[in-house]
Every structure is written in C-alpha cells, then in structure tokens.
Write an enzyme that holds these catalytic residues in place. Structure first.
Site, PDB file in Angstrom:
ATOM      1  N   ILE A   1       0.901  -1.159   0.000  1.00 52.66           N
ATOM      2  CA  ILE A   1       0.000   0.000   0.000  1.00 52.66           C
ATOM      3  C   ILE A   1       0.933   1.200   0.000  1.00 52.66           C
ATOM      4  O   ILE A   1       1.508   1.549   1.028  1.00 52.66           O
ATOM      5  CB  ILE A   1      -0.931   0.013   1.228  1.00 52.66           C
ATOM      6  CG1 ILE A   1      -1.829  -1.226   1.230  1.00 52.66           C
ATOM      7  CG2 ILE A   1      -1.799   1.269   1.206  1.00 52.66           C
ATOM      8  CD1 ILE A   1      -2.763  -1.313   2.433  1.00 52.66           C
ATOM      9  N   PRO A   2       1.134   1.827  -1.160  1.00 48.08           N
ATOM     10  CA  PRO A   2       2.291   2.733  -1.338  1.00 48.08           C
ATOM     11  C   PRO A   2       2.094   4.133  -0.772  1.00 48.08           C
ATOM     12  O   PRO A   2       2.034   5.121  -1.508  1.00 48.08           O
ATOM     13  CB  PRO A   2       2.450   2.763  -2.865  1.00 48.08           C
ATOM     14  CG  PRO A   2       1.056   2.570  -3.382  1.00 48.08           C
ATOM     15  CD  PRO A   2       0.381   1.635  -2.408  1.00 48.08           C
ATOM     16  N   CYS A   3       2.057   4.245   0.555  1.00 41.52           N
ATOM     17  CA  CYS A   3       1.938   5.558   1.165  1.00 41.52           C
ATOM     18  C   CYS A   3       3.173   6.418   0.907  1.00 41.52           C
ATOM     19  O   CYS A   3       3.132   7.641   1.047  1.00 41.52           O
ATOM     20  CB  CYS A   3       1.667   5.425   2.659  1.00 41.52           C
ATOM     21  SG  CYS A   3       2.868   4.443   3.569  1.00 41.52           S
ATOM     22  N   HIS A   4       4.277   5.786   0.499  1.00 39.17           N
ATOM     23  CA  HIS A   4       5.495   6.540   0.189  1.00 39.17           C
ATOM     24  C   HIS A   4       5.339   7.380  -1.079  1.00 39.17           C
ATOM     25  O   HIS A   4       6.173   8.244  -1.354  1.00 39.17           O
ATOM     26  CB  HIS A   4       6.687   5.590   0.030  1.00 39.17           C
ATOM     27  CG  HIS A   4       6.486   4.558  -1.034  1.00 39.17           C
ATOM     28  ND1 HIS A   4       5.866   3.343  -0.794  1.00 39.17           N
ATOM     29  CD2 HIS A   4       6.805   4.553  -2.357  1.00 39.17           C
ATOM     30  CE1 HIS A   4       5.832   2.640  -1.918  1.00 39.17           C
ATOM     31  NE2 HIS A   4       6.388   3.350  -2.872  1.00 39.17           N
ATOM     32  N   ARG A   5       4.278   7.155  -1.852  1.00 39.72           N
ATOM     33  CA  ARG A   5       4.048   7.916  -3.079  1.00 39.72           C
ATOM     34  C   ARG A   5       3.256   9.200  -2.856  1.00 39.72           C
ATOM     35  O   ARG A   5       2.920   9.893  -3.807  1.00 39.72           O
ATOM     36  CB  ARG A   5       3.316   7.034  -4.108  1.00 39.72           C
ATOM     37  CG  ARG A   5       4.128   5.836  -4.560  1.00 39.72           C
ATOM     38  CD  ARG A   5       3.350   4.936  -5.493  1.00 39.72           C
ATOM     39  NE  ARG A   5       4.090   3.676  -5.704  1.00 39.72           N
ATOM     40  CZ  ARG A   5       3.554   2.553  -6.144  1.00 39.72           C
ATOM     41  NH1 ARG A   5       2.254   2.516  -6.434  1.00 39.72           N
ATOM     42  NH2 ARG A   5       4.283   1.473  -6.304  1.00 39.72           N
TER      43      ARG A   5
END
Length: 289
Positions: free
Chosen positions: A253-257
């Site tokens: 779940i790419p919260c880093h994006r």
C-alpha cells in the site's frame, strides 16, 4: 553451520551494508559523495561495494545517488495541468484497476473486527531486505502487516499486531512470509505468477484512501489534496494524511508515493529518510518495467 547458513549470513550482511549506504547517500546527496567515500562508509573496497550494491539493488551507486532529489517529487506537481487530468494521469480516477495488477485488497468485515481475530492463525517473520529489516505478518487471506523495523522497535511490531488481532494465534514462521519478500525484492523486477492479497482492518474512509494509493503507478507521486479531491472529499487533506499514516502494509500500500502539495516529502511512518530511499528505489526499479 552448513553452507546454506553461511550464504544466509552473507546475504544479511550485504543487505545491512546496502541499507547503510543508501542512508548515507540520502543524507549526503547535497554534496554528492564519491564512490570511495560511500564504500569506505560501509567498510568495503570501491570495487567490491559496486558489485554488491548492483547485485542486490538492481542499479549502480552513482545512479541511485543521482535519483535522490526532492525535485523528482516536484515533477508532477509543477506540471500545468488541470486537477482532474493530473488525477487521471496518476490513476486515481477513470480506472478501478490496481496499479501493479497483482495487489488485491480485502478489508476486514465489521463482524471480524468485533471478533478480534478469534480462531485466526497469523504467521509472522522478520526479513532482511536492501531497504532494511522488515516485519511481515500474514493471515490465510493475505498480508495483514508489513513495516520497517530496527533493533529498537521489533518488539513493538509484535505488540501492534497483537493489539489489532487480540484473539488470534501468532506463529513465528519466516518460511511462510518469505514469499512476500521474494516478490518485492526479486533480482529482476517483474510480475509474480499469482496475486498478493492484503487482509487489512480500517475504517471505510481509511480503506478508500488505501485503495486510492494502490492506483498511483510505481515511480509517480500524488499530493494529499489530490487524493482528497479524487475521492470526492476536497478539503479533507488532513483526514487523508491521517489515513495514509495509519497504513498497515508498507510498500504494497504505497503511502510513500504521497507528498505535500509544495513538493516536500511530507511525513512517513518509518521516517522521511526511509521514505526518500523507498521512492528512489522504486523509481529506479520502474525504469526496468
């Protein structure tokens, strides 16, 4: 100790050196440290360090260093496009297809939440990766927890898992969770033969935000306000930020994006240095796809 144990220990040592080198490069990017400086920081010769770094990260130290810059994060937000057009570009609207084609998110039902995981078996493991040590926990239906850890918070990861699933049975099994790491950190980027499923618990709004994150393509970025608008909730950037911060499954779940509208990195549950490392690693890997 047999040969396979020796190999495993060597891989762990290599992973730690790569992580240490990435942290050093991220912190020193403004002055562009040389290969000699970076290799000395991890106590390897330049030749040996170059080989190890390329083998486990899939790119050269020079290329990684070049990619570490906040200007990359500002790229999308500087484009003179209408909000909806940008939203469509990052996949937040106009398509229900998940970005990586292989991540399937399944939320916990209210009944399952009330049961607290009663009768559920959760297997967990600790794994070394080029981005640092990670904690992975899986249920029979998918990944329920994944995050970065170090010697200071390994116990906290287990306590958090127990709080989320208080009546479940927790079993340590790195063999069971290894597949997740193998998919994410394979030598050559590619799609696995089957989907990776996520089994997460959250409010309806949190799950909606996490689904939106899944639609941001690898190597691209979006702002909190952009996600809020795409969800039909303009003005709820703070609520989006809280949901992003509550993400239970790092990387997938790419919260880093997600970054600030100004182009600044914004916060990250595992630290801004780690966020920059992950963004750079993902951008470089996406160039091979």
């Amino acid at each position: 100790m047999d040969q396979s144990d020796d190999l495993r220990l060597q891989q762990m040592s290599d992973y730690r050196r790569i992580e240490k080198a990435m942290v050093f490069m991220a912190g020193s990017a403004s002055r562009q440290p040389t290969l000699d400086e970076i290799s000395a920081h991890v106590h390897l010769s330049p030749f040996h360090f170059q080989r190890v770094f390329c083998r486990w990260s899939g790119t050269t130290p020079k290329r990684f260093l070049q990619a570490i810059t906040l200007e990359r994060g500002k790229r999308l937000l500087r484009e003179d496009k209408a909000l909806l057009e940008v939203s469509h570009d990052v996949g937040l609207s106009g398509s229900s297809r998940l970005h990586d084609h292989f991540v399937q998110l399944e939320a916990v039902t209210p009944g399952e939440f009330r049961n607290g995981g009663e009768g559920l078996c959760i297997e967990y493991g600790f794994h070394q990766t080029p981005l640092g040590q990670m904690f992975v926990a899986i249920t029979p239906r998918g990944i329920c927890r994944m995050g970065f850890i170090d010697h200071t918070n390994a116990g906290a990861a287990l306590k958090e898992l127990r709080r989320a699933w208080p009546k479940s049975t927790l079993i340590s099994s790195e063999m069971a969770t290894r597949h997740v790491i193998d998919v994410l950190f394979r030598d050559r980027p590619g799609r696995p033969t089957g989907p990776l499923s996520l089994h997460v618990t959250g409010t309806n709004f949190q799950v909606a935000v996490w689904r939106a994150l899944l639609r941001i393509p690898p190597g691209r970025l979006a702002s909190y306000s952009l996600i809020a608008a795409a969800l039909g909730r303009p003005g709820s950037s703070r609520a989006v930020g809280n949901a992003v911060g509550a993400n239970p499954v790092a990387l997938l779940i790419p919260c880093h994006r997600v970054i600030q509208q100004s182009g600044a990195l914004g916060g990250y549950r595992w630290g801004t240095a780690k966020k920059q490392m992950v963004q750079t690693w993902e951008q470089l890997r996406s160039e091979f796809l």
